[in-house]
Scaffold this active site. Structure first.
Site, mmCIF file in Angstrom:
data_model
loop_
_atom_site.group_PDB
_atom_site.id
_atom_site.type_symbol
_atom_site.label_atom_id
_atom_site.label_comp_id
_atom_site.label_asym_id
_atom_site.label_seq_id
_atom_site.Cartn_x
_atom_site.Cartn_y
_atom_site.Cartn_z
ATOM 1 N N TYR A 66 0.852 -1.183 0.000
ATOM 2 C CA TYR A 66 0.000 0.000 0.000
ATOM 3 C C TYR A 66 0.891 1.236 0.000
ATOM 4 C CZ TYR A 66 -3.484 3.406 1.643
ATOM 5 O OH TYR A 66 -4.325 4.498 1.787
ATOM 6 N N ASP A 90 9.262 2.963 0.025
ATOM 7 C CA ASP A 90 8.189 3.623 0.748
ATOM 8 C C ASP A 90 8.375 3.291 2.227
ATOM 9 O OD1 ASP A 90 5.953 4.612 1.896
ATOM 10 O OD2 ASP A 90 4.523 3.621 0.557
ATOM 11 N N LYS A 143 3.865 9.268 8.676
ATOM 12 C CA LYS A 143 3.566 8.710 9.999
ATOM 13 C C LYS A 143 4.505 9.239 11.092
ATOM 14 C CE LYS A 143 0.657 5.231 8.143
ATOM 15 N NZ LYS A 143 0.701 4.272 7.056
HETATM 16 C C1 LIG Z 1 0.073 4.763 5.627
HETATM 17 C C2 LIG Z 1 0.903 4.517 4.440
HETATM 18 C C3 LIG Z 1 0.914 5.392 3.340
HETATM 19 C C4 LIG Z 1 -0.053 6.542 3.232
HETATM 20 O O1 LIG Z 1 0.143 7.517 4.183
HETATM 21 P P1 LIG Z 1 -1.081 8.521 4.539
HETATM 22 O O2 LIG Z 1 -0.464 9.497 5.473
HETATM 23 O O3 LIG Z 1 -2.142 7.669 5.139
HETATM 24 O O4 LIG Z 1 -1.514 9.136 3.263
HETATM 25 C C5 LIG Z 1 1.812 5.173 2.323
HETATM 26 N N1 LIG Z 1 2.661 4.135 2.371
HETATM 27 C C6 LIG Z 1 2.685 3.263 3.389
HETATM 28 C C7 LIG Z 1 3.681 2.157 3.392
HETATM 29 C C8 LIG Z 1 1.779 3.409 4.449
HETATM 30 O O5 LIG Z 1 1.764 2.505 5.434
#
Ligand SMILES: *Cc1c(COP(=O)(O)O)cnc(C)c1O
Length: 429
Positions: A144, A239, A267
């Protein structure tokens, strides 16, 4: 436990907010429950509007690695707020934040701040496309990267649990530019590159998958991706929205010693405020406007409150010498305890863990290394386990396909308590 007020609040919210929530998994749909509404949180605990107190292992989905409402972070936000909440002009918080990131994350020489992880990944692939002058990206099934159109293809937890692997509203031409490979399967990546290598701008990957439940990269996987990207002139994007600052000071790239070209962060970096960032080498980052042709902007980007919270968070992490070793120790203790419990209760399952992120999968599989293997888990059993845990005062992610996060605020005693309650829940499944 009484949930009367939460049930009432959810009814009211559903009338005026789609599904009653501003982010789908919060609705507890995949665990077939009514969500609890939170009124406050401190340290390792959150309290709902009925007054129920839970030991929290969601940590706002990762950011709160020092627990809720940490005094140092609150003080930093307070101090910044007194001086104004937004300037829309350069401020020195931004530079201090960038210095910390460049200092901590090995592959980042320059960094741009945004407001969410989604923005970070969307911007990073635009930059990768602009830099390589190619259009396709490769992502992995079950990974994701936020809700950008290009990523809503085999996209992990929210989409898995709600059965929206391809969201309506994403155009077919956008979907065509996203090629999907299998996590931990280098051959599936090589096959894509052999066929379309000249069109591929970047591989984007969660260096430890967290959004199909935790899936650990095999020993050669990340280095293999690095080699393929180098060979074909594509960019490797890690990511690290979850793994950044969590697995090590410098994230997964430091932990596994594999360097990406671009890194996306989110985060933890906001200390609980809405922040994201992406960074890489000077050469690539200088493709961005205003000095380069790739456009990306943000009215509230580099917001002083968000920067103050993030700076306080990163300094706490950097200056707490036993930080990651303590997280590792506590997480290993919890893992060991739950594994013993599974045996004692005679429940089939396994745990995937790296550092302070872990998932207990209810499964008959011997291992879970891919999306397909993860999908064989017993989500109904997880739902039951979730409910028993909640009623025992333990707040877990409301989906089989998410992480449990250990924070620095969890004490040994609390971990021991959770292990005892976990046994009780497993015996009652
Ligand atoms: C949570 C998450 C995102 C998206 O971040 P948001 O602040 O919710 O837009 C992207 N990549 C990873 C791996 C995530 O866990």
């Amino acid at each position: 436990m009484q949930f009367t007020k939460s049930i009432e609040a959810f009814k009211k919210a559903q009338e005026i907010i789609p599904g009653g929530v501003n982010s789908p998994v919060r609705a507890f749909k995949s665990v077939k429950m009514n969500p609890v509404f939170i009124s406050k949180a401190k340290g390792a605990y959150i309290t709902d509007i009925d007054g129920n107190v839970y030991l929290d292992f969601v940590a706002s989905w990762g950011p709160l690695i020092f627990g809720h409402a940490h005094d140092t972070i609150l003080a930093a936000i307070n101090e910044a707020a007194q001086k104004g909440t937004s300037f829309g002009a350069p401020n020195e918080y931004e530079t201090e934040m960038a210095e910390l990131i460049v200092d901590m994350v090995p592959s980042i020489q320059k960094v741009r701040m945004v407001n969410s992880g989604t923005e970070a990944t969307m911007s990073a692939i635009r930059l990768a496309r602009g830099y390589t002058k190619r259009e396709c990206i490769v992502k992995f099934a079950g990974n994701y990267h936020g809700h950008g159109d290009s990523f809503l293809i085999k996209a992990g937890s929210g989409a898995i649990t709600l059965g929206l692997p391809d969201s309506p509203g994403v155009t077919s031409s956008t979907a065509m530019d996203t090629l999907t490979a299998e996590y931990n399967n280098l051959n599936s990546v090589k096959a894509l590159f052999q066929e379309r290598g000249k069109e591929i701008a970047a591989i984007i990957v969660e260096p430890v998958a967290g959004n199909m439940g935790v899936v650990v990269p095999s020993k050669d996987f990340l280095q293999g991706l690095r080699d393929i990207c180098t060979q074909y002139g594509a960019l490797l994007i890690f990511d690290e929205v979850i793994t950044g600052f969590r697995l090590a000071k410098g994230g997964a790239q430091e932990y596994f010693n594999v360097m990406p070209d671009l890194t996306t962060l989110g985060k933890i970096i906001g200390g609980g405020l809405p922040v994201g960032a992406y960074g890489g080498s000077k050469e690539i980052m200088d493709m961005l406007a205003p000095i380069g042709p790739v456009y990306q902007a943000g009215t509230l980007s580099g917001n002083p409150l968000a920067m103050a919270a993030g700076i306080a968070m990163l300094k706490l992490i950097r200056n707490t010498t036993d930080f990651h070793s303590e997280l590792e120790r506590k997480a290993a203790k919890l893992e060991k305890g739950i594994l013993n419990n599974l045996k004692e209760a005679g429940v089939n399952g396994l745990i995937n863990r790296v550092g302070s992120m872990m998932t207990l999968f209810f499964t008959n599989e011997k291992q879970i290394t891919s999306y397909d293997e993860a999908m064989k888990s017993d989500a109904d059993r997880y739902a039951k386990y979730f409910k028993l845990s909640l009623e025992n005062g333990i707040y877990l992610a409301p989906s089989q396909y998410e992480c449990l996060f250990i924070s620095y605020a969890h004490t040994d005693k609390e971990i021991e308590d959770v292990i005892a309650k976990n046994l009780e829940a497993l015996k009652n499944l």
